[in-house]
Scaffold this active site. Structure first.
Site, PDB file in Angstrom:
ATOM      1  N   LYS A  41      10.201 -15.181  20.038  1.00 39.94           N
ATOM      2  CA  LYS A  41      11.347 -15.831  19.388  1.00 39.94           C
ATOM      3  C   LYS A  41      12.077 -16.616  20.466  1.00 39.94           C
ATOM      4  CE  LYS A  41      14.884 -16.242  16.407  1.00 39.94           C
ATOM      5  NZ  LYS A  41      15.481 -15.089  15.730  1.00 39.94           N
ATOM      6  N   LEU A  42      12.539 -17.807  20.124  1.00 38.61           N
ATOM      7  CA  LEU A  42      13.452 -18.533  21.010  1.00 38.61           C
ATOM      8  C   LEU A  42      14.343 -19.427  20.173  1.00 38.61           C
ATOM      9  CD1 LEU A  42      11.717 -21.197  20.726  1.00 38.61           C
ATOM     10  CD2 LEU A  42      11.110 -20.937  23.102  1.00 38.61           C
ATOM     11  N   SER A  43      15.383 -19.939  20.806  1.00 41.82           N
ATOM     12  CA  SER A  43      16.266 -20.867  20.113  1.00 41.82           C
ATOM     13  C   SER A  43      15.597 -22.238  20.089  1.00 41.82           C
ATOM     14  CB  SER A  43      17.620 -20.955  20.821  1.00 41.82           C
ATOM     15  OG  SER A  43      17.488 -21.641  22.045  1.00 41.82           O
ATOM     16  N   HIS A  57      25.039 -14.551  15.256  1.00 44.32           N
ATOM     17  CA  HIS A  57      24.575 -13.301  14.647  1.00 44.32           C
ATOM     18  C   HIS A  57      25.670 -12.636  13.804  1.00 44.32           C
ATOM     19  CE1 HIS A  57      21.024 -14.016  16.895  1.00 44.32           C
ATOM     20  NE2 HIS A  57      21.444 -13.537  18.047  1.00 44.32           N
ATOM     21  N   THR A  73      20.839 -22.637  20.727  1.00 42.48           N
ATOM     22  CA  THR A  73      21.162 -23.704  19.772  1.00 42.48           C
ATOM     23  C   THR A  73      22.673 -23.792  19.590  1.00 42.48           C
ATOM     24  OG1 THR A  73      19.040 -23.419  18.675  1.00 42.48           O
ATOM     25  CG2 THR A  73      20.755 -24.541  17.424  1.00 42.48           C
ATOM     26  N   ALA A  74      23.352 -22.652  19.696  1.00 39.18           N
ATOM     27  CA  ALA A  74      24.813 -22.637  19.590  1.00 39.18           C
ATOM     28  C   ALA A  74      25.439 -23.571  20.627  1.00 39.18           C
ATOM     29  CB  ALA A  74      25.334 -21.211  19.781  1.00 39.18           C
TER      30      ALA A  74
END
Length: 290
Positions: free
Chosen positions: A55-57, A162, A123-124
């Site tokens: 998983k990654l952004s 989250h 991404t934030a």
């Protein structure tokens, strides 16, 4: 065949991967050596090529795209799911909202505000740069520590992701902007938050098999939503079952089963926009598993 796999301990990821790693579905001869890490740690591991699947952004994917490609299943995209910029100062929240709504630059005083954020490659952080490019005074914190840092007065603004989007108000904190909502109004696309990538160097048949079994794992989770409850709870950050499933409902949706044309278009738009603004390097690699 055993492959290294990394994903976060957040409910959306444990919900998606439960059936796969616990062999509740046919994994077609594949087994996994699993690591649970926060998303920024996973991003950094991807830059070093440490994991076969991770998983990654989507922001980080731009820096790992030479070595990884995106699986069609397992992504987190959607409407109303974005990171949020918050503060404990209601007047400050209103002041920043006004600047954003009017498209006005920040004053020199506002530019100095200290922002706690969950990592450079999240991404934030990319979305924060789109909305408030002048906010440069940043401190990297683990996402679960940001609310506490705001309450303690260590930072002026907090960029939360989250499950914290469900808890900040009850702690007396105020929303400046939902950055997912800002993205949606700007682009009319769902916001791409994170995806599951696989090493380009793996054999094509293995990558295709991974995509099939990951989709099967998501399908199983939707069909049996309580099946992984004990597993999800074991890794959740001290949250109630109600909050856990709110979190899952927010981040696991049709795009997690398959990106489809709409999901792929949103990801391509994010890459194009970020490249035009100089936030990420350009690439000629195909983003998606062919």
């Amino acid at each position: 065949m055993k492959l290294t796999l990394g994903f976060s301990p957040c409910p959306n990821d444990t919900f998606i991967f439960d059936a796969l790693i616990h062999h509740k579905i046919d994994t077609e001869g594949l087994d996994f050596d699993v690591e649970y890490q926060d998303v920024e740690t996973l991003n950094l591991k991807a830059f070093k090529g440490d994991l076969a699947i991770t998983k990654l952004s989507y922001h980080a994917f731009a820096y790992a795209v030479e070595d990884y490609e995106l699986l069609d299943a397992g992504s987190a995209l959607g409407f109303g799911v974005g990171p949020m910029l918050i503060t404990k100062d209601e007047n400050l929240a209103r002041k920043l909202q006004e600047k954003l709504n009017k498209g006005e630059p920040l004053t020199a005083e506002l530019e100095l505000l200290k922002v706690g954020y969950p990592g450079k490659y999240t991404t934030a952080n990319f979305l924060l740069g789109l909305a408030f490019p002048q906010l440069k005074n940043k401190e990297e914190l683990v996402f679960s520590e940001i609310e506490g840092a705001l309450l303690a007065g260590d930072i002026d603004l907090g960029l939360i992701i989250h499950e914290n989007r469900f808890t900040y108000e009850e702690k007396g904190l105020f929303k400046v902007v939902d950055l997912g909502d800002y993205w949606e109004k700007t682009t009319n696309c769902p916001i791409p938050l994170g995806g599951i990538v696989v090493k380009r160097s793996l054999p094509k048949e293995i990558k295709e098999k991974l995509n099939r079994i990951l989709r099967a794992s998501v399908d199983f989770a939707f069909a049996n939503p309580k099946s992984g409850l004990a597993f999800i709870k074991a890794h959740a950050q001290e949250m109630s079952e109600e909050v856990m499933y709110k979190h899952i409902e927010l981040y696991v949706n049709k795009y997690s089963i398959a990106l489809g044309k709409e999901g792929r278009a949103a990801i391509e738009m994010m890459f194009d926009k970020a490249q035009q603004m100089g936030f990420i390097p350009k690439t000629d690699k195909n983003l998606f598993l062919a």
